[in-house]
Design a protein around this motif. Structure first.
Motif, PDB file in Angstrom:
ATOM      1  N   LYS C  44       0.833  -1.208   0.000  1.00  0.00           N
ATOM      2  CA  LYS C  44       0.000   0.000   0.000  1.00  0.00           C
ATOM      3  C   LYS C  44       0.868   1.258   0.000  1.00  0.00           C
ATOM      4  O   LYS C  44       0.676   2.160  -0.819  1.00  0.00           O
ATOM      5  CB  LYS C  44      -0.916   0.007   1.244  1.00  0.00           C
ATOM      6  CG  LYS C  44      -1.756  -1.238   1.408  1.00  0.00           C
ATOM      7  CD  LYS C  44      -2.626  -1.202   2.637  1.00  0.00           C
ATOM      8  CE  LYS C  44      -1.863  -1.138   3.954  1.00  0.00           C
ATOM      9  NZ  LYS C  44      -1.204  -2.404   4.348  1.00  0.00           N
ATOM     10  N   SER C  45       1.828   1.299   0.918  1.00  0.00           N
ATOM     11  CA  SER C  45       2.700   2.484   0.974  1.00  0.00           C
ATOM     12  C   SER C  45       3.471   2.628  -0.321  1.00  0.00           C
ATOM     13  O   SER C  45       3.678   3.746  -0.813  1.00  0.00           O
ATOM     14  CB  SER C  45       3.687   2.371   2.136  1.00  0.00           C
ATOM     15  OG  SER C  45       2.996   2.266   3.337  1.00  0.00           O
ATOM     16  N   THR C  46       3.920   1.511  -0.860  1.00  0.00           N
ATOM     17  CA  THR C  46       4.670   1.562  -2.110  1.00  0.00           C
ATOM     18  C   THR C  46       3.828   2.200  -3.208  1.00  0.00           C
ATOM     19  O   THR C  46       4.328   3.020  -3.988  1.00  0.00           O
ATOM     20  CB  THR C  46       5.099   0.141  -2.512  1.00  0.00           C
ATOM     21  OG1 THR C  46       5.799  -0.436  -1.415  1.00  0.00           O
ATOM     22  CG2 THR C  46       5.989   0.171  -3.730  1.00  0.00           C
ATOM     23  N   PHE C  78       1.868  11.207   5.968  1.00  0.00           N
ATOM     24  CA  PHE C  78       2.530   9.935   6.217  1.00  0.00           C
ATOM     25  C   PHE C  78       2.030   9.305   7.509  1.00  0.00           C
ATOM     26  O   PHE C  78       1.336   9.938   8.310  1.00  0.00           O
ATOM     27  CB  PHE C  78       4.038  10.141   6.298  1.00  0.00           C
ATOM     28  CG  PHE C  78       4.628  10.801   5.083  1.00  0.00           C
ATOM     29  CD1 PHE C  78       5.078  10.047   4.020  1.00  0.00           C
ATOM     30  CD2 PHE C  78       4.712  12.190   5.003  1.00  0.00           C
ATOM     31  CE1 PHE C  78       5.618  10.663   2.891  1.00  0.00           C
ATOM     32  CE2 PHE C  78       5.251  12.799   3.882  1.00  0.00           C
ATOM     33  CZ  PHE C  78       5.702  12.026   2.825  1.00  0.00           C
ATOM     34  N   GLN C  79       2.457   8.060   7.711  1.00  0.00           N
ATOM     35  CA  GLN C  79       2.049   7.340   8.918  1.00  0.00           C
ATOM     36  C   GLN C  79       2.588   8.030  10.171  1.00  0.00           C
ATOM     37  O   GLN C  79       1.889   8.205  11.145  1.00  0.00           O
ATOM     38  CB  GLN C  79       2.574   5.915   8.826  1.00  0.00           C
ATOM     39  CG  GLN C  79       1.966   4.977   9.821  1.00  0.00           C
ATOM     40  CD  GLN C  79       2.302   3.538   9.484  1.00  0.00           C
ATOM     41  OE1 GLN C  79       2.964   3.262   8.495  1.00  0.00           O
ATOM     42  NE2 GLN C  79       1.836   2.634  10.311  1.00  0.00           N
ATOM     43  N   SER C  80       3.875   8.428  10.111  1.00  0.00           N
ATOM     44  CA  SER C  80       4.409   9.274  11.181  1.00  0.00           C
ATOM     45  C   SER C  80       4.408  10.696  10.633  1.00  0.00           C
ATOM     46  O   SER C  80       4.448  10.869   9.434  1.00  0.00           O
ATOM     47  CB  SER C  80       5.815   8.832  11.542  1.00  0.00           C
ATOM     48  OG  SER C  80       6.637   8.872  10.406  1.00  0.00           O
ATOM     49  N   MET C 153      -2.954   9.779   1.738  1.00  0.00           N
ATOM     50  CA  MET C 153      -2.854   9.611   3.191  1.00  0.00           C
ATOM     51  C   MET C 153      -2.506   8.155   3.491  1.00  0.00           C
ATOM     52  O   MET C 153      -3.214   7.250   3.100  1.00  0.00           O
ATOM     53  CB  MET C 153      -4.169  10.009   3.865  1.00  0.00           C
ATOM     54  CG  MET C 153      -4.582  11.431   3.515  1.00  0.00           C
ATOM     55  SD  MET C 153      -6.077  11.966   4.341  1.00  0.00           S
ATOM     56  CE  MET C 153      -5.428  12.620   5.849  1.00  0.00           C
ATOM     57  N   ASP C 154      -1.388   7.950   4.187  1.00  0.00           N
ATOM     58  CA  ASP C 154      -0.911   6.591   4.451  1.00  0.00           C
ATOM     59  C   ASP C 154      -1.085   6.258   5.931  1.00  0.00           C
ATOM     60  O   ASP C 154      -0.261   6.635   6.750  1.00  0.00           O
ATOM     61  CB  ASP C 154       0.562   6.490   4.046  1.00  0.00           C
ATOM     62  CG  ASP C 154       1.071   5.067   4.109  1.00  0.00           C
ATOM     63  OD1 ASP C 154       0.282   4.171   4.469  1.00  0.00           O
ATOM     64  OD2 ASP C 154       2.256   4.850   3.809  1.00  0.00           O
ATOM     65  N   GLU C 155      -2.139   5.536   6.261  1.00  0.00           N
ATOM     66  CA  GLU C 155      -2.436   5.153   7.642  1.00  0.00           C
ATOM     67  C   GLU C 155      -2.180   6.307   8.605  1.00  0.00           C
ATOM     68  O   GLU C 155      -1.444   6.143   9.584  1.00  0.00           O
ATOM     69  CB  GLU C 155      -1.588   3.948   8.063  1.00  0.00           C
ATOM     70  CG  GLU C 155      -1.649   2.825   7.045  1.00  0.00           C
ATOM     71  CD  GLU C 155      -1.130   1.498   7.596  1.00  0.00           C
ATOM     72  OE1 GLU C 155      -0.945   1.398   8.818  1.00  0.00           O
ATOM     73  OE2 GLU C 155      -0.956   0.572   6.801  1.00  0.00           O
ATOM     74  N   PRO C 156      -2.775   7.458   8.368  1.00  0.00           N
ATOM     75  CA  PRO C 156      -2.397   8.631   9.163  1.00  0.00           C
ATOM     76  C   PRO C 156      -2.816   8.536  10.629  1.00  0.00           C
ATOM     77  O   PRO C 156      -2.239   9.201  11.467  1.00  0.00           O
ATOM     78  CB  PRO C 156      -3.114   9.784   8.469  1.00  0.00           C
ATOM     79  CG  PRO C 156      -4.267   9.159   7.786  1.00  0.00           C
ATOM     80  CD  PRO C 156      -3.828   7.779   7.389  1.00  0.00           C
TER      81      PRO C 156
HETATM   82 MG    MG Z   1       2.750   1.042   4.998  1.00  0.00          MG
END
Ligand code: MG
Ligand code: ADP
Lengths: 278, 277, 256
Positions: C44-46, C78-80, C153-156
Motif C-alpha cells: 500500500k505504501s509503495t 505519512f504514517q508518522s 494519506m498513508d495510515e495517518p
Molecule cells: Mg505502509
C-alpha cells in the motif's frame, strides 16, 4: 523521562536577564568551589611541610607566578602564537575530517576503505604525531599544524559519520513528495540535522587538537605555551609549569564551556532532551 | 515488520560454518586492503623519491618492527610499560568508581566533585607526566601517580552515568517482592552497572597508556615510551613509527579483542548497543 | 461523469526479485475519497510512494492529473508526521511552498489551514512540544496548504489512540467536504476504510487488486447502523476469502 521544556521564541529580555542572574548565582554559590578550596588547602598544607624545597610551591606562590605572566602580558604573547598554530591546524583537520566523515557515512565502500586508518588514528597518542612532526619539520609552522591535523581529524570524522548516518530517510522522502528543490533541502533539512554532530565534532576535535599542539611545542618550538612549559620543566620550576598549564587549560575550558557547549545546546534546542551537562 | 528471533544455540553447525566462511570472505574481499595497498605504495614511492634520512620506507619500518619483535626487546619493554599501566590504572579504577558512585547517587556530591572532574578531563596528560617526573624521578611512583591523576576522571563520568541510570522502579519492584539486599545488589544493581564499568575501563585505559608513554618519554629508563624517546633523540623516524605502531596495535588488540566484546556481551540485554565504528 | 484525478494503469513495481505491486489498474474520480486496504506489507505504501514520485515504476503508468487550473500538486500525509524537528509548526508549513505560489499567498494559506485543523495558537511551537495527534494534524495541514489536486494519506491515524483517531476521522471528513480534495486513503483497518470511503480497493498478498467496490452508504455514517454493519460484514467476507486462497497457495507450496 525528560520533561518537555517550553522554549518560547519571544521570551522577553527581562526574563532572559533574570535567567542569567540566576545561573550566575548558581555558579557563585556552587558546591564545586568547596572542592577546589579543599584541594587548595591540602596543597597549601603539603607545601608548608615540604617547604623550602621548591618542588611543591604553595598555591599562593603559584598564583603569584600566574599573575606575573598575566600582568607582564607574556601569557598573551605566547597564547597568541599557540592559537595561530592551533587554528590553522584545526581548520585543516575539520576539512579533512568532514570529507572523510561524509564519505564514510554515505557509502559502504568508503566506510570500509577508511575504517582501519581512522580507528588507528583514534587510538595513537598525540605524542607520536608530535614527535614525528618535530623530527620531520623541525621548528617550522608545519610541525604543529601536521600534528594537530593527524591527531584530531579522526575524532571529527567519526562524529560527522554518525551525523550522516543519522540523516532521516523518511524526511528526505517527504521533501521529494513535496518537490522541494535540492538546495533548499540541503539548507533546511541536511545542514540542520548535521549541525549538532558538526558541533560535537568541533568540540571533541578541538580538545584533542590543543593537547597535540602543546605537545609539539614542548618538543620543538621556540615560542608558545608548550615551549614555556618545556622551559620551566628544564628549569625544574614546578610553579612555572603549573601556572602556564592552568592558565592555558583555563582558556581552553572557557572556549569549550563558554562557546562550544552553549552553541551545541542552542542548535539542539528543537530536541526534546536538553543536552546533559558533562 | 516481521522479526524472527534467532537463538544462537539453535543454529546448526553447518550454517554456522557457512556463516563463518562468509564472514571470512567479507573480511578478505574488502576495500580496507585497497587502502592499505594505496597507502603503502604512496608512502614507498614518496620515501624513495625524497631519499631523505627523515622519511623511511615502509620496508625499513617493517624490518625494524620484525627486528624488535624477534629479538624479544619488544616484549621486555612492553612488560615494563604494562606493569606501570596496570598498577596506575587499577588505582584509578578504585578512586574513580568511588567518586563516580558518590556523584551518581547524591546531587550534592555531584556538585562537589564536578569542577574537579571537568578540570581533570580538560588538563592534558602532559602536565601530570611532567610534574610527576619532577617529583618522583624515575621511580615507579611517577607513572603510577600520573596515570592515576590523568585517567580517574574518565572512570568517574562513566560510573556516575551508570549509577544515575539505575532504574529505581526495578529496585522498588524487588523490594516489593521482599528480595534481600545482597540479591538486589547482585542481580539488579550490578548487572545494570556492569556495562558502564566496562565503558569506564575502556575509556580510562585508553588514556592510561597514553599518559604512561608520556611519563616514560620524560623520565624512565625502560618502557615503550622510553624507546620512542630514544628513537626521537637519534632522529630515527623509522624507530618512532615502528614502536608506536606496535604499541598502538597491542592496545587496539586489547580494546577491540577484549574490552569491546566484553562490553557488548554484558550489554546484550540492551536494545541498542552503541558502536563506535 | 467527473474528471479523472488519478490514473493507474498496469502498474508493476519490483524491489529486486520481490514483486510488490502486480498489474494494478484503477482510475479515481475528482473529489472522491477512495480507501485502499490490505495486510501490512502488501504494497500500500509503495503504491502511494510511486504516485508521489518517491519510488519509480518498474512498468506501467501511475499519474496524477487535474481538470482545474491547479498544477497537479500532491499532498502526502505519512504514517508518522515527518515534520522537520528543528522548524516550528508554521515554519514546517512554510517550508513546502511550491515555486509557483508567492510567499504572501502561501503564508495566508498556511494560516487558513492551521486554523482549519485547530493549531493556529500553537504554530510557533516545535513539533516535540505537541502531542502525537496534534503533530499528525500539522502533517494534514501541511498537505492541505499547498492546495493539492490529490491528497495521499498513508495510515495517518494508526499511531493514535482510538478516541483521538475517531475525532480525527470526523475532522478529516469535515475538511474533505469543505475542500473537496481528491483523497487516496490507505489503511489496514477495514472498519475505518468502510466508514470513510466512497470506494474501497483491497490489495491481495501479491499486490494485485482483489476487490474494488463502491461504498454506497449515506453520510454521516453510524457504525451501529444495520446497513453499515451489513456492508462491513461483506468486506470481512472478502477478506476471509482472500485468506483462504492464501492458505491454499501456501499448502500447495508445501509450507505449513
Ligand atoms: Mg505502509
Ligand atoms: N525500498 C524498499 N526496498 C526493498 N523492499 C521494500 C522497499 N520498500 C518496501 N519494500 C517491501 O515491499 C513490501 C511492501 O511494502 P509496503 O508498501 O511498505 O507495505 P504496506 O502495505 O504495509 O504499506 C514489503 O514486503 C517491504 O518489505
Amino acid at each position: 523521562m525528560s520533561v518537555a521544556v517550553n522554549v518560547s521564541p519571544n521570551s522577553t529580555s527581562l526574563a532572559a536577564s533574570k535567567r542569567f542572574a540566576k545561573s550566575f548565582k548558581g555558579i557563585i554559590f556552587h558546591k564545586g568551589w568547596l572542592a577546589i578550596l579543599m584541594v587548595l588547602v591540602i596543597w597549601q598544607i603539603i607545601s608548608f611541610f615540604l617547604g623550602g624545597r621548591g618542588l611543591v610551591p604553595s598555591p599562593a606562590r603559584t598564583a603569584a607566578t600566574m599573575w606575573g605572566v598575566l600582568a607582564s602580558g607574556e601569557f598573551f604573547v605566547q597564547l597568541g602564537d599557540s592559537l595561530v598554530r592551533l587554528l590553522i591546524g584545526f581548520v585543516l583537520a575539520m576539512t579533512l575530517g568532514m570529507i572523510v566523515g561524509v564519505l564514510m557515512g554515505s557509502r559502504w565502500f568508503w566506510n570500509e576503505f577508511f575504517k582501519d586508518i581512522v580507528i588507528l588514528g583514534l587510538s595513537l597518542p598525540g605524542l607520536v604525531y608530535a614527535l614525528l612532526s618535530v623530527v620531520i619539520f623541525g621548528t617550522k609552522l608545519l610541525a604543529p599544524v601536521m600534528a594537530i591535523l593527524f591527531a584530531s581529524y579522526p575524532f571529527i570524522a567519526v562524529n560527522i559519520r554518525e551525523g550522516v548516518k543519522a540523516l532521516d530517510k523518511d524526511l528526505l522522502d517527504m521533501t521529494q513528495a513535496y518537490k522541494i528543490g535540492k538546495w533548499k533541502v540541503v539548507q533546511q533539512v541536511i545542514i540542520p540535522s548535521l549541525l549538532p554532530h558538526i558541533l560535537a565534532a568541533i568540540r571533541t576535535g578541538f580538545t584533542i587538537a590543543w593537547k597535540a599542539s602543546v605537545l609539539t611545542e614542548v618538543f620543538g618550538a621556540t615560542s608558545g605555551i608548550g615551549y614555556m612549559i618545556r622551559f620551566n620543566f628544564q628549569m625544574f620550576a614546578v610553579r612555572g609549569i603549573l601556572a602556564w598549564s592552568l592558565l592555558f587549560g583555563g582558556v581552553m575550558i572557557l572556549i569549550e564551556y563558554g562557546i562550544l557547549v552553549p552553541a551545541e545546546r542552542h542548535f539542539a534546542r528543537w530536541r526534546p532532551q536538553i543536552l546533559e551537562e558533562v | 515488520m516481521t522479526a524472527t528471533a534467532i537463538n544462537p544455540s539453535q543454529i546448526p553447525s553447518a550454517t554456522r560454518a557457512r556463516r563463518f566462511a562468509q564472514a571470512m570472505k567479507g573480511f578478505l574481499i574488502s576495500p580496507r586492503w585497497l587502502f592499505v595497498i594505496i597507502a603503502l605504495v604512496v608512502w614507498q614511492t614518496y620515501a624513495v623519491f625524497r631519499n631523505s634520512r627523515l622519511i623511511p620506507t615502509p620496508v625499513k619500518v617493517g624490518a625494524t618492527m620484525w627486528r624488535i619483535l624477534t629479538s624479544g626487546i619488544f616484549f621486555e619493554q612492553l612488560a615494563a610499560s604494562m606493569t606501570r599501566i596496570l598498577i596506575g590504572f587499577s588505582l584509578a579504577m578504585i578512586l574513580g568508581t568511588i567518586i563516580g558512585i558518590l556523584m551518581g547517587s547524591r546531587k550534592s556530591y555531584d556538585q562537589f566533585f564536578k569542577a574537579m572532574v571537568i578540570l581533570g578531563l580538560a588538563l592534558p596528560g602532559l602536565i601530570y607526566a611532567l610534574i610527576c617526573v619532577m617529583f618522583f624521578g624515575i621511580s615507579i611512583l611517577a607513572p603510577v601517580t600520573a596515570i592515576l591523576a590523568g585517567s580517574y576522571p574518565f572512570v568517574v563520568i562513566n560510573v556516575a552515568e551508570g549509577v544515575k541510570s539505575l532504574d529505581k522502579d526495578l529496585i522498588d519492584m524487588s523490594r516489593s517482592y521482599k528480595i534481600g539486599r545482597g540479591k538486589i545488589v547482585r542481580q539488579v544493581i550490578l548487572p545494570s552497572l556492569l556495562p558502564f564499568i566496562l565503558a569506564a575501563i575502556r575509556n580510562g585505559f585508553a588514556i592510561a597508556w597514553k599518559i604512561c608513554t608520556l611519563v616514560e618519554v620524560f623520565g624512565a629508563v625502560s618502557g615503550v615510551g622510553y624507546m620512542i624517546k630514544n628513537s626521537f633523540d637519534q632522529y630515527a623516524v623509522y624507530g618512532i613509527v615502528a614502536w608506536a605502531l606496535m604499541f598502538g596495535g597491542v592496545m587496539l588488540l586489547i580494546e577491540y579483542g577484549l574490552l569491546v566484546p566484553a562490553e557488548r556481551y554484558l550489554a546484550r540485554w540492551r536494545p541498542k548497543v552503541k558502536q563506535v565504528i | 461523469m467527473a474528471a479523472t484525478a488519478v490514473s493507474v494503469k498496469d502498474l508493476v513495481k519490483c524491489f529486486g526479485d520481490l514483486r510488490v505491486l502486480d498489474n494494478v489498474s484503477f482510475d479515481v474520480e475528482e473529489s472522491s475519497l477512495t480507501t485502499i486496504v490490505g495486510f501490512s506489507g502488501c504494497g500500500k505504501s509503495t503504491l502511494l510512494n510511486v504516485l508521489a514520485g518517491i519510488e519509480t515504476t518498474t512498468s506501467g503508468i501511475a499519474e496524477v492529473s487535474s481538470s482545474k487550473n491547479l498544477s497537479a500538486r500532491l499532498g502526502y500525509v505519512f504514517q508518522s508526521p515527518r515534520l522537520l524537528p528543528w522548524l516550528t509548526i508554521e515554519q514546517n508549513l512554510v517550508f513546502v511552498r511550491p515555486d509557483a505560489v508567492d510567499e504572501a499567498t502561501h503564508l495566508e494559506r498556511v494560516h487558513k489551514y492551521l486554523e482549519m485543523v485547530g493549531l493556529k495558537n500553537v504554530r510557533h511551537k516545535f513539533p516535540y512540544q505537541l502531542s502525537g495527534g496534534m503533530q499528525q494534524r500539522a502533517g494534514i495541514a501541511r498537505a492541505l496548504c499547498i492546495e493539492p489536486a490529490v491528497l495521499l494519506m498513508d495510515e495517518p491515524f494508526s499511531h493514535l489512540d482510538e478516541i483521538t483517531a475517531g475525532g480525527m476521522r470526523e475532522e478529516m471528513l469535515r475538511i474533505w467536504q469543505e475542500t473537496r480534495r481528491t483523497i487516496l486513503f490507505v489503511t489496514h483497518d477495514m472498519q475505518e476504510a468502510v466508514e470513510l470511503g466512497d470506494r474501497l480497493i483491497m490489495l491481495d498478498y501479491h499486490g494485485r487488486i482483489f476487490v474494488d467496490i463502491k461504498i454506497d452508504l449515506p453520510r454521516p455514517r453510524n457504525l451501529t447502523d444495520r446497513v453499515f454493519i451489513e456492508f462491513y460484514s461483506d468486506v470481512v467476507r472478502h477478506l476471509q476469502a482472500m485468506q483462504t486462497i492464501r492458505a491454499e497457495e501456501l499448502a500447495a507450496l508445501g509450507v505449513s
